[in-house]
Design an enzyme around this catalytic site. Sequence first.
Site, PDB file in Angstrom:
ATOM      1  N   GLU A 209       0.806  -1.216   0.000  1.00 58.26           N
ATOM      2  CA  GLU A 209       0.000   0.000   0.000  1.00 58.26           C
ATOM      3  C   GLU A 209       0.841   1.269   0.000  1.00 58.26           C
ATOM      4  O   GLU A 209       0.339   2.362   0.243  1.00 58.26           O
ATOM      5  CB  GLU A 209      -0.974  -0.030   1.178  1.00 58.26           C
ATOM      6  CG  GLU A 209      -1.947  -1.203   1.046  1.00 58.26           C
ATOM      7  CD  GLU A 209      -2.972  -1.274   2.154  1.00 58.26           C
ATOM      8  OE1 GLU A 209      -2.827  -0.526   3.147  1.00 58.26           O
ATOM      9  OE2 GLU A 209      -3.914  -2.062   2.035  1.00 58.26           O
ATOM     10  N   LYS A 343     -15.723  -1.371   2.042  1.00 59.18           N
ATOM     11  CA  LYS A 343     -14.998  -1.876   0.872  1.00 59.18           C
ATOM     12  C   LYS A 343     -16.008  -2.412  -0.134  1.00 59.18           C
ATOM     13  O   LYS A 343     -16.706  -3.392   0.138  1.00 59.18           O
ATOM     14  CB  LYS A 343     -14.020  -2.978   1.285  1.00 59.18           C
ATOM     15  CG  LYS A 343     -12.855  -2.487   2.139  1.00 59.18           C
ATOM     16  CD  LYS A 343     -11.979  -3.643   2.583  1.00 59.18           C
ATOM     17  CE  LYS A 343     -10.727  -3.154   3.310  1.00 59.18           C
ATOM     18  NZ  LYS A 343      -9.921  -4.285   3.853  1.00 59.18           N
TER      19      LYS A 343
END
Length: 433
Positions: A209, A343
């Site tokens: 990330e 999400k």
Amino acid sequence: MSKIVKVIGREIIDSRGNPTVEAEVHLHGGFIGLAAVPSGASTGSFEALELRDGDKSRFLGKGVTKAVSAVNGPIAEALIGNNAKYQECIDKIMIKLDGTENKSQFGANAILAVSIATAKSAAASKGIPLYEHIAELNGTAFQFSMPLPMINIINGGKHADNNIDIQEFMIQPVSAKTIKEAIRIGAEVFHYLAKVLKANGMHTTVGDEGGYAPNLDSNTEVLDLITEAVEKAGYILGKDITLAIDCAASELFDPLTNKYLLKGEGKIFTSQEFTDYLNILTKKYPIISIEDGLNESDWDGFMYQTKVLGNKIQLVGDDLFVTSAKILQQGIEKGIANSILIKLNQIGTLTETMAVIKIAKNAGYTTIISHRSGETEDTTIADLAVGTSAGQIKTGSMSRSDRLAKYNQLLRIEEQLGKKAPFNGLKEVQSQA
């Protein structure tokens, strides 16, 4: 002008070099929506199914040709002729056609790609930005806010090849007045952290990330290095910048012993002991948000954790709630956590995602729109955060273009909306914690 005339699916590559699904939805009049879906590394057991081929001769079994075939075959056949403006109708058609509770027939990756592409095509046909179309779908037309970012600066756990157990260490630039300023502050701290790591003889390679992924002896050492970087960047920790962590504790949990293992530190905790350990960290450092502080099935433990920490900080459910209306409602009834990570690919359609956001907000839970560790250049989550006034966004660090694509989209949106989309900063966290 909004009638669907063509639906195309294809296999593309995500930020980890794994295949994922991209979809195009074409409308009468030449309008096109293009969307690609992400993929997670640490996933909740009750997430909608991400359909993979399992053919070891292609992409080590991670191909998505079955999901792509579903897009090009039955999904396309069912949607052609329908109006893309009716998002809920489109999503219901796909859900019914799939016929399973977890979207395992076609794969949530196939259904979500088409769901988002449909929304984008409809926005294009109306001549408006995606965030504006989402706000209309959400029943909150022309109500926008810019999200407070959780900026990941050190990666651990499943997101990095190092010995740090906690998966994410993040900063929140709470003193910023705009998303533009928040991103600048985040970038400055990110660069100063590189200097601090190098000065201590550590490498500055990054994880999935975009955060740095050094080897460190303890979680407190990580937090101390971040503290030093914040101070050297000229900011006050606890005033200008606060901290957030994602424990991803389901990955730390040993079901054989019912214990939580911090292998990097050689520590073992019971459920209650791990909460007490986290409580100590919040007293030593200005951590105002903890995500997945226990195993997803440890609901008794979460009740204790919420009792101990819930009135002081934001307790975020990711694997705990998996963007599921049903599971979230159960958590609300039991008084577990006070925030939910959103999400899109955990549930599989835009309509269902927005419904979960509404349930959370109505219950007084904060909402955080999130990326996944395997990402693409798709920027939908930036528009979703603004269009639903979610309040917070989690989309990685200040490196890797798959992460920066979302930050840059937020910069564009803020420029377009100006004062119509306030940046509320710390208030977005404090409202429920």
